[in-house]
Design an enzyme around this catalytic site. Structure first.
Site, short mmCIF file in Angstrom:
data_model
loop_
_atom_site.label_atom_id
_atom_site.label_comp_id
_atom_site.label_asym_id
_atom_site.label_seq_id
_atom_site.Cartn_x
_atom_site.Cartn_y
_atom_site.Cartn_z
N GLY A 214 3.73 -0.09 -16.71
CA GLY A 214 3.05 -0.32 -15.50
C GLY A 214 3.86 0.29 -14.46
O GLY A 214 4.99 0.45 -14.42
N GLY A 219 4.86 -6.54 -11.61
CA GLY A 219 5.37 -8.14 -11.86
C GLY A 219 5.77 -8.09 -13.54
O GLY A 219 5.38 -8.77 -14.12
N HIS A 435 -4.19 14.64 17.77
CA HIS A 435 -4.05 14.62 16.29
C HIS A 435 -4.73 13.61 15.57
O HIS A 435 -5.79 13.61 14.84
CB HIS A 435 -2.69 15.15 15.91
CG HIS A 435 -2.47 15.17 14.54
ND1 HIS A 435 -2.22 16.29 13.97
CD2 HIS A 435 -2.33 14.29 13.55
CE1 HIS A 435 -2.06 16.29 12.65
NE2 HIS A 435 -2.24 15.11 12.07
N GLU A 436 -4.25 12.33 15.72
CA GLU A 436 -4.64 11.25 15.11
C GLU A 436 -6.26 10.94 15.57
O GLU A 436 -7.10 10.47 14.89
CB GLU A 436 -3.94 9.75 15.75
CG GLU A 436 -2.24 10.10 15.21
CD GLU A 436 -2.46 10.32 13.72
OE1 GLU A 436 -3.13 10.06 12.93
OE2 GLU A 436 -1.21 10.95 13.46
N HIS A 439 -8.44 13.03 13.46
CA HIS A 439 -8.75 12.38 11.90
C HIS A 439 -9.75 11.21 11.95
O HIS A 439 -10.35 11.50 11.32
CB HIS A 439 -7.30 11.68 11.41
CG HIS A 439 -6.15 12.58 10.91
ND1 HIS A 439 -6.28 13.55 9.98
CD2 HIS A 439 -4.84 12.65 11.41
CE1 HIS A 439 -5.17 14.26 9.72
NE2 HIS A 439 -4.24 13.67 10.70
N ASP A 511 -0.67 16.42 6.11
CA ASP A 511 -1.98 16.45 6.04
C ASP A 511 -2.26 17.46 4.96
O ASP A 511 -3.13 17.49 4.34
CB ASP A 511 -2.70 16.45 7.36
CG ASP A 511 -2.41 15.67 8.16
OD1 ASP A 511 -1.96 14.35 7.73
OD2 ASP A 511 -2.52 15.66 9.39
P1 ADP Z 1 8.51 -4.80 -12.19
O1 ADP Z 1 9.34 -5.87 -13.05
O2 ADP Z 1 7.07 -4.61 -12.29
O3 ADP Z 1 8.76 -3.71 -10.99
P2 ADP Z 1 8.65 -7.39 -10.64
O4 ADP Z 1 8.31 -8.33 -11.63
O5 ADP Z 1 10.23 -7.35 -10.46
O6 ADP Z 1 8.02 -5.80 -10.83
O7 ADP Z 1 8.17 -7.93 -9.27
C1 ADP Z 1 8.84 -8.11 -8.17
C2 ADP Z 1 8.35 -9.23 -7.30
O8 ADP Z 1 6.90 -8.96 -6.81
C3 ADP Z 1 8.10 -10.39 -8.09
O9 ADP Z 1 9.45 -11.31 -8.17
C4 ADP Z 1 7.15 -11.40 -7.33
O10 ADP Z 1 7.70 -12.03 -6.22
C5 ADP Z 1 6.13 -10.15 -6.86
N1 ADP Z 1 5.05 -10.16 -7.98
C6 ADP Z 1 4.69 -8.81 -8.43
N2 ADP Z 1 3.55 -8.95 -9.18
C7 ADP Z 1 3.13 -10.18 -8.94
C8 ADP Z 1 2.26 -10.79 -9.42
N3 ADP Z 1 1.19 -10.38 -10.35
N4 ADP Z 1 2.00 -12.37 -9.07
C9 ADP Z 1 3.01 -12.89 -8.30
N5 ADP Z 1 4.05 -12.04 -7.73
C10 ADP Z 1 4.22 -10.83 -8.25
ZN ZN Z 2 -2.44 13.97 10.49
#
Ligand code: ADP
Ligand code: ZN
Length: 616
Positions: A214, A219, A435-436, A439, A511
């Site tokens: 992922g 997470g 410009h903005e 858009h 853009d």
């Molecule tokens: P990854 O390992 O996928 O890069 P992490 O587990 O290190 O991501 O996530 C970093 C932080 O983001 C976690 O410590 C948490 O605070 C937050 N986080 C990420 N996903 C979730 C989730 N599904 N629920 C709650 N907190 C999350």
């Molecule tokens: Zn633009």
């Protein structure tokens, strides 16, 4: 701290011992200096030095009363008492022999021989051995120190894994919001770790490796820790890149050490983040460190194959590039289970936001629903950071609760970087405003584009301003009508510049990039051009690009056709945009004027100027 190993170096660290260590060095240096100068001073004698032949001549003349012989040194005491002279003979020769050879009667002078041989041999032994001994001592101490520091190159063989033992603060599944699918699959791993007997009794093979796939921040690490927390087992965590060092073979040694530690603490979980940095397909080496990576990877495979069913160590690897992984790594018996995590959808974002809102005070108007809608494309980590940033902003302004404005600012900052308030010329501000507004107005009058959420001419990070159309719903598919309108909206900024100033600026480069990417994907991936359904996009196959942007696998004819279709889509998009801003120039002017005045407009303020959005 990894257990074991470093105990002995600990007690070498107390003040007394280090004082003694220091004192020993000084004593040794002092001794060495003494010996050195003693040798030197031997040759710088106080009395005058003369050739041995002079002394012999003086003996012959009867001037000498007494001869002292100390090793090779010969000292003559003259009869006139006040003077003496020193000379040297060759080490092996006896003084009697010398006198005899010179035809001098040895009886004519008193001779006193001092035996110095033991002294001399000591000095020569010491001066030979001492420097070596000193060097050994020095190296020993440097080595010790480097080891104590734990990050010198001398600690190379030890794994750098961070360990969360059973007793350190636990992460539970309830601390991870959303990702229900992944949790369900990992629940099984928890069961394996908790009650292995149950599975073994039925002859089930306990999995050795789980691959979490992922994008970053969804997470993966958190979930892996939660698995350990739920099962109540220690968690060893290391990033793939931490195995790589300047010395070949270090990675493999670290792997060995980490697995040995984990086995000691079994049942346990080993978490390897960014596993693609070691597990990259072999023979696809990009750049250096190739051998090292291969050795490290091999060691991991050896360790995983070497697990017996009693070891109960489960390795969880995380990656956002599973396509780069070596096929050997994902074979049965290795990382044969795969858990996929995606960016959170609307519902999941609500739950993650809710979780991270806990313990922070918010004003009543703050709506999770609205925040979740506004943060499409945010990862869990982005959301957590956003809420933290909002709290910091509120605290900075001495508020007692976090309000919608803080959240809005935090969300924008999370995606676009902090505001850059710097001096901008009036001409530049006007250009940005049109410009903005371009858009926003183009997007507003195209039926498939989401409503404008926010327009701003305050620059952030790399951008000079921004207009946001966050999706009002989570779409898993885009349609051709929407993509065509997206190209037009992306080019709306430049279209407005052309209409108002009859000139265009460099401000539209990103853009144009976005528009081109969309158009190219429509032609080469989605079959949305007259060429029809065909995939001509470059693809990644085991870490190597097949085909390329300039058409590696396309015939030149087809390549020309693709370019022509992409061109056509972009031209159409631009003329659509130009038509919209022409037709609604009055509204464009009003929006631009308002932007010059207040710099940032939210969706409602914008709608007040242009009217309600008519959606498809
Ligand atoms: P990854 O390992 O996928 O890069 P992490 O587990 O290190 O991501 O996530 C970093 C932080 O983001 C976690 O410590 C948490 O605070 C937050 N986080 C990420 N996903 C979730 C989730 N599904 N629920 C709650 N907190 C999350
Ligand atoms: Zn633009």
């Amino acid at each position: 701290m990894p257990n074991g190993k470093k105990r002995s170096s600990k007690d070498l660290n107390n003040p007394l011992v280090s004082f003694l260590k220091g004192a020993a060095v000084y004593v040794l240096i002092g001794l060495a200096a003494l010996i050195f100068f003693a040798n030197l001073s031997g040759s710088v004698e106080q009395s005058k030095e003369v050739p041995i032949s002079k002394i012999i001549a003086d003996i012959k003349e009867g001037k000498v009363d007494k001869l002292h012989v100390e090793g090779e040194k010969v000292i003559a005491d003259y009869k006139d008492a006040s003077s003496n002279a020193t000379s040297r003979k060759e080490p092996g020769d006896s003084i009697y022999q010398i006198l005899k050879n010179a035809d001098v009667d040895s009886q004519s002078v008193q001779i006193e021989v001092k035996d110095l041989s033991w002294q001399q041999s000591w000095i020569s032994i010491l001066s030979g051995v001492l420097p070596i001994a000193l060097m050994v001592v020095f190296f020993f101490m440097i080595f010790r120190q480097a080891k104590d520091g734990a990050n010198g190159i001398f600690s190379f063989g030890q794994s750098r894994a961070r360990v969360f033992s059973k007793d350190s603060p636990q992460v539970k599944f309830s601390d991870v919001a959303g990702v229900d699918e992944a949790k369900r699959e990992l629940q099984e791993v928890v069961e394996f770790l908790k009650t292995p007997e149950k599975f073994k009794a039925l002859g089930a093979r306990i999995p050795k490796g789980v691959l979490m796939v992922g994008p970053s921040g969804v997470g993966k690490t958190l979930l892996a820790r939660a698995v350990a927390g739920e099962a109540g087992v220690p968690f060893f965590s290391i990033a793939g890149s931490e195995f790589m060092e300047m010395l070949v073979g270090v990675g493999a040694a670290r792997v060995r050490d980490m697995f040995a530690q984990a086995k000691k603490g079994a049942p346990a979980i080993i978490f390897i983040d960014e596993i693609e940095s070691i597990g990259r397909a072999r023979g696809m080496g990009m750049g250096g460190g190739h051998d090292e990576r291969e050795q490290t990877l091999n060691q991991i495979l050896v360790e995983m194959d070497g697990f017996s069913q009693n070891d109960l160590v489960i390795v969880i690897g995380a990656t956002n590039r599973p396509d780069l992984l070596d096929p050997a790594l994902v074979r049965p018996g290795r990382f044969d289970r795969r858990v996929t995590l995606n960016l959170p959808d609307l519902e999941e974002r609500k739950r993650i936001i809710g979780l991270h809102m806990q313990g922070k005070p918010f004003t009543k108007e703050v709506s999770i629903e609205k925040l979740a809608r506004r943060t499409s494309g945010f990862s869990g980590a982005d959301l957590a950071n956003m809420l933290n940033e909002a709290a910091i902003l509120a605290a900075r302004e001495n508020k007692t609760a976090i309000d919608q404005i803080d959240l809005e600012e935090a969300a924008t900052k999370e995606k676009l970087g902090p505001e850059r308030r710097h001096l901008v010329s009036e001409a530049d501000r006007k250009l940005s405003a049109y410009h903005e507004a371009g858009h926003a107005v183009v997007g507003h009058f195209l039926p498939h584009i989401d409503p404008v959420h926010r327009i701003s001419i305050v620059s952030r990070g790399m951008s000079g301003g921004h207009t946001m159309f966050p999706p009002t719903e989570d779409r898993s598919n885009e349609t051709r009508s929407r993509l065509i309108e997206q190209i037009a909206a992306a080019l709306g900024g430049q279209a407005a510049e052309k209409l108002i100033f009859d000139d265009i600026s460099t401000g539209a480069s990103s853009d144009i990039k976005v528009a081109t990417e969309v158009a190219r994907a429509m032609v080469t991936e989605y079959g949305m051009s007259p060429i029809g359904p065909i995939n001509l996009a470059p693809t990644m196959v085991f870490g190597a690009w097949r085909g390329s942007d300039n058409g590696g696998e396309m015939s030149p004819e087809l390549h020309a056709v693709v370019d022509k279709e992409v061109r056509k889509l972009l031209d159409q998009g631009f003329s659509t945009a130009l038509n919209v801003v022409k037709k609604h120039k009055a509204k464009l002017d009003k929006v631009a004027k308002k932007l010059l005045e207040v710099e940032t407009l939210d969706g409602d303020q914008f709608a007040k100027i242009v009217g309600k959005k008519v959606v498809a």
